[in-house]
Design a protein around this motif. Structure first.
Motif, PDB file in Angstrom:
ATOM      1  N   THR A 146     -49.711 -15.741  56.407  1.00  0.00           N
ATOM      2  CA  THR A 146     -49.338 -14.726  57.396  1.00  0.00           C
ATOM      3  C   THR A 146     -50.613 -14.097  57.933  1.00  0.00           C
ATOM      4  O   THR A 146     -51.731 -14.480  57.559  1.00  0.00           O
ATOM      5  CB  THR A 146     -48.416 -13.654  56.775  1.00  0.00           C
ATOM      6  OG1 THR A 146     -47.920 -12.798  57.815  1.00  0.00           O
ATOM      7  CG2 THR A 146     -49.154 -12.816  55.743  1.00  0.00           C
ATOM      8  N   GLY A 204     -44.502 -16.434  56.900  1.00  0.00           N
ATOM      9  CA  GLY A 204     -43.727 -15.492  57.710  1.00  0.00           C
ATOM     10  C   GLY A 204     -44.552 -14.404  58.340  1.00  0.00           C
ATOM     11  O   GLY A 204     -45.782 -14.433  58.352  1.00  0.00           O
ATOM     12  N   PHE A 216     -42.881 -19.636  65.462  1.00  0.00           N
ATOM     13  CA  PHE A 216     -42.151 -20.210  64.338  1.00  0.00           C
ATOM     14  C   PHE A 216     -41.007 -21.106  64.805  1.00  0.00           C
ATOM     15  O   PHE A 216     -40.276 -21.649  63.986  1.00  0.00           O
ATOM     16  CB  PHE A 216     -41.618 -19.092  63.437  1.00  0.00           C
ATOM     17  CG  PHE A 216     -42.693 -18.336  62.722  1.00  0.00           C
ATOM     18  CD1 PHE A 216     -43.208 -18.797  61.522  1.00  0.00           C
ATOM     19  CD2 PHE A 216     -43.220 -17.162  63.260  1.00  0.00           C
ATOM     20  CE1 PHE A 216     -44.209 -18.109  60.858  1.00  0.00           C
ATOM     21  CE2 PHE A 216     -44.222 -16.461  62.610  1.00  0.00           C
ATOM     22  CZ  PHE A 216     -44.728 -16.937  61.409  1.00  0.00           C
ATOM     23  N   SER A 234     -39.330 -19.468  53.956  1.00  0.00           N
ATOM     24  CA  SER A 234     -39.537 -18.911  55.290  1.00  0.00           C
ATOM     25  C   SER A 234     -39.081 -17.457  55.292  1.00  0.00           C
ATOM     26  O   SER A 234     -37.959 -17.133  54.917  1.00  0.00           O
ATOM     27  CB  SER A 234     -38.748 -19.712  56.334  1.00  0.00           C
ATOM     28  OG  SER A 234     -38.860 -19.117  57.621  1.00  0.00           O
ATOM     29  N   ALA A 235     -39.972 -16.560  55.713  1.00  0.00           N
ATOM     30  CA  ALA A 235     -39.660 -15.120  55.737  1.00  0.00           C
ATOM     31  C   ALA A 235     -40.147 -14.551  57.055  1.00  0.00           C
ATOM     32  O   ALA A 235     -41.164 -13.863  57.136  1.00  0.00           O
ATOM     33  CB  ALA A 235     -40.331 -14.415  54.562  1.00  0.00           C
ATOM     34  N   VAL A 236     -39.411 -14.853  58.120  1.00  0.00           N
ATOM     35  CA  VAL A 236     -39.829 -14.498  59.476  1.00  0.00           C
ATOM     36  C   VAL A 236     -38.961 -13.364  60.003  1.00  0.00           C
ATOM     37  O   VAL A 236     -37.730 -13.490  60.098  1.00  0.00           O
ATOM     38  CB  VAL A 236     -39.733 -15.711  60.420  1.00  0.00           C
ATOM     39  CG1 VAL A 236     -40.211 -15.323  61.817  1.00  0.00           C
ATOM     40  CG2 VAL A 236     -40.564 -16.870  59.875  1.00  0.00           C
ATOM     41  N   CYS A 245     -38.131 -22.494  61.815  1.00  0.00           N
ATOM     42  CA  CYS A 245     -38.816 -22.547  60.511  1.00  0.00           C
ATOM     43  C   CYS A 245     -37.840 -22.230  59.381  1.00  0.00           C
ATOM     44  O   CYS A 245     -37.918 -22.819  58.301  1.00  0.00           O
ATOM     45  CB  CYS A 245     -39.982 -21.561  60.511  1.00  0.00           C
ATOM     46  SG  CYS A 245     -40.973 -21.577  58.997  1.00  0.00           S
ATOM     47  N   ASP A 246     -36.888 -21.305  59.614  1.00  0.00           N
ATOM     48  CA  ASP A 246     -35.898 -20.958  58.589  1.00  0.00           C
ATOM     49  C   ASP A 246     -35.039 -22.163  58.216  1.00  0.00           C
ATOM     50  O   ASP A 246     -34.695 -22.363  57.049  1.00  0.00           O
ATOM     51  CB  ASP A 246     -34.990 -19.825  59.092  1.00  0.00           C
ATOM     52  CG  ASP A 246     -35.751 -18.527  59.286  1.00  0.00           C
ATOM     53  OD1 ASP A 246     -36.769 -18.342  58.609  1.00  0.00           O
ATOM     54  OD2 ASP A 246     -35.334 -17.711  60.127  1.00  0.00           O
ATOM     55  N   ARG A 252     -34.743 -19.813  52.885  1.00  0.00           N
ATOM     56  CA  ARG A 252     -34.974 -18.768  53.866  1.00  0.00           C
ATOM     57  C   ARG A 252     -34.754 -17.399  53.221  1.00  0.00           C
ATOM     58  O   ARG A 252     -33.743 -17.173  52.555  1.00  0.00           O
ATOM     59  CB  ARG A 252     -34.020 -18.907  55.046  1.00  0.00           C
ATOM     60  CG  ARG A 252     -34.309 -17.875  56.148  1.00  0.00           C
ATOM     61  CD  ARG A 252     -33.076 -17.192  56.627  1.00  0.00           C
ATOM     62  NE  ARG A 252     -33.411 -16.146  57.601  1.00  0.00           N
ATOM     63  CZ  ARG A 252     -32.564 -15.246  58.045  1.00  0.00           C
ATOM     64  NH1 ARG A 252     -31.319 -15.250  57.620  1.00  0.00           N
ATOM     65  NH2 ARG A 252     -32.930 -14.319  58.917  1.00  0.00           N
ATOM     66  N   PRO A 256     -40.033 -10.652  54.621  1.00  0.00           N
ATOM     67  CA  PRO A 256     -41.159 -10.979  53.732  1.00  0.00           C
ATOM     68  C   PRO A 256     -41.031 -10.303  52.362  1.00  0.00           C
ATOM     69  O   PRO A 256     -41.371 -10.901  51.336  1.00  0.00           O
ATOM     70  CB  PRO A 256     -42.380 -10.457  54.504  1.00  0.00           C
ATOM     71  CG  PRO A 256     -41.966 -10.554  55.944  1.00  0.00           C
ATOM     72  CD  PRO A 256     -40.510 -10.216  55.959  1.00  0.00           C
TER      73      PRO A 256
END
Length: 448
Positions: A146, A204, A216, A234-236, A245-246, A252, A256
């Motif tokens: 990140t 993320g 992402f 994935s932590a967006v 991305c998730d 997922r 974050p």
């Protein structure tokens, strides 16, 4: 001499009719982006305009029932994204688009790209649960990909320090916004895989708009995440934000901070299993819903083609065309007669003797009466033709059916209720009558 009964010889009407059916059946619904020009909104409420780019243009029509849902006023020169079906206006042989929806180009373009990439990667199996790597229950080293200055990194480190201070953390700083961010994220994932010093990766950033999170949704990031030999969480963004991305990641996390809690748990490993199962269930449901949605769109398209609205729309466009031609013919006729009157007045002025003036005055009066009578007769004929066209249009109108005592019932999403099994207790229904509407709530429904 060839016979006109030969089936290989087309009439113009037959040719245009078959070309229209070919365009409507083969092309189906398309998305088109372009600049509006020649925009026209006659009293009928329908819109007629041209979509163009630097090298080509196409005529478009958007009928009143559809343009009521447009939440902005189209203007010449405005870039728009249009969902439309290809057709042909048979009387003139003009190829055209019948628009179903319209939105400013910027608002719909990103969502369109998102859906297209999602379908492409899903078809390749990148979202498949079988390709997911298991998240280790007790990782020793966690990698965080990140921005080194973002709030997301601060939140992750706070959670890891509070829950498991002994956990090793390796930070792979990267850009998380802008045109170069996608490549930067992919390179950071590649570095982590090359070093093989982490048990799990958190990829993320904090929340933001669709444009902020767009890196992402890049295909390069998606394929890099899918190819990673290290499990990726994935932590967006926030919980409501969803990115490509998730879908590709092995798991997922809604934020974050939640990702940090997943990798730092001690006694809560069962909660991780539940989250994994929930995520798998969501992905399976998403895939099934996507498949059912495609089936629904296909069936809806077939239903739309058989709907009386198609014929009504064509008749409405033809009626607007007739009205425009009548108005143009009347203007030309009155302009010609006015010019003739002016010329006659000039000749009368040039012949000064009173007797000739009186004679010319009588001629002018006669011509004026003749003009008025001819104008009235022409107007009556055109009104009669218009009334006949409107009567033909009315015979296929759903409103005629409503006047005979029938009604049309819609669900809250606008779909027509034709089967009692599609409603359930508590649903709100709107029933359209010949005059007015009735809103009701379902108490019970039984099939016949």
């Amino acid at each position: 001499m060839l016979s006109t009964n030969n089936p290989n010889i087309y009439t113009v009407s037959r040719l245009n009719s078959e070309v229209r059916l070919l365009l409507e059946n083969e092309m189906g619904v398309i998305w088109l982006v372009g600049e509006i020009s020649n925009f026209s909104a006659p009293v009928s409420g329908h819109w007629y305009f041209t979509l163009k780019d630097s090298r080509a243009q196409v005529k478009c029509a958007m009928f009143r029932g559809n343009n009521r849902r447009v939440n902005f006023r189209p203007e010449n020169g405005k870039q728009v994204l249009v969902k439309a079906r290809l057709s042909l206006y048979e009387p003139r042989g003009d190829y055209q688009l019948i628009a179903d929806s319209m939105q400013p180009e910027g608002d719909g373009q990103l969502q369109q790209q998102f859906d297209a990439l999602k379908m492409k990667l899903a078809a390749e199996g990148l979202f498949s649960q079988q390709s997911k790597l298991p998240i280790p229950e007790h990782p020793k080293t966690v990698g965080v990909i990140t921005s080194k200055t973002g709030a997301a990194l601060h939140d992750v480190l706070d959670v890891l320090k509070r829950r498991d201070p002994s956990l090793n953390v390796i930070i792979y700083p990267t850009m998380v916004q802008g045109e170069e961010a996608s490549l930067s994220i992919a390179q950071a994932i590649g570095r982590a895989n090359d070093r093989q010093e982490c048990d799990v990766l958190i990829v993320g950033r904090g929340g933001g708009s669709l444009e902020d999170l767009w890196c992402f949704n890049n295909e390069i990031v998606a394929r890099t995440v899918a190819a990673s030999q290290i499990p990726i969480i994935s932590a967006v963004g926030h919980e409501v934000d969803v990115t490509i991305c998730d879908f590709v990641a092995d798991l997922r996390a809604p934020t974050p901070s939640a990702a940090a809690e997943l990798v730092s748990q001690d006694q809560s490993h069962k909660a991780s299993q539940v989250l994994n199962l929930v995520a798998a269930l969501k992905r399976a449901m998403s895939g099934q819903l996507s498949k059912q949605h495609q089936t629904f769109v296909h069936l809806q398209h077939k239903l739309d083609k058989a709907h009386p609205q198609y014929r009504l729309e064509r008749q409405a466009q033809r009626l607007d065309d007739y009205q425009s031609r009548i108005e143009q013919a009347m203007r030309h006729y009155f302009n010609a007669q006015t010019k003739h009157l002016i010329q006659s007045g000039h000749q009368l002025h040039m012949a000064s003797p009173k007797r000739r003036i009186d004679i010319q005055s009588q001629k002018v009066s006669h011509l004026s009466d003749k003009l008025n009578n001819l104008a009235k007769r022409t107007l009556l004929e055109k009104q009669h033709q218009l009334a006949m066209q409107m009567e033909k249009l009315d015979t296929v109108s759903p409103l005629s059916t409503l006047k005979r005592g029938y009604s049309i019932t819609h669900k809250s999403d606008g779909s027509v209720v034709v089967d009692s099994t599609v409603v359930k207790q508590g649903d709100t229904l709107t029933t359209r009558l010949s005059s007015g509407e009735i809103t009701s709530t379902v108490i019970d429904s039984k099939p016949l």
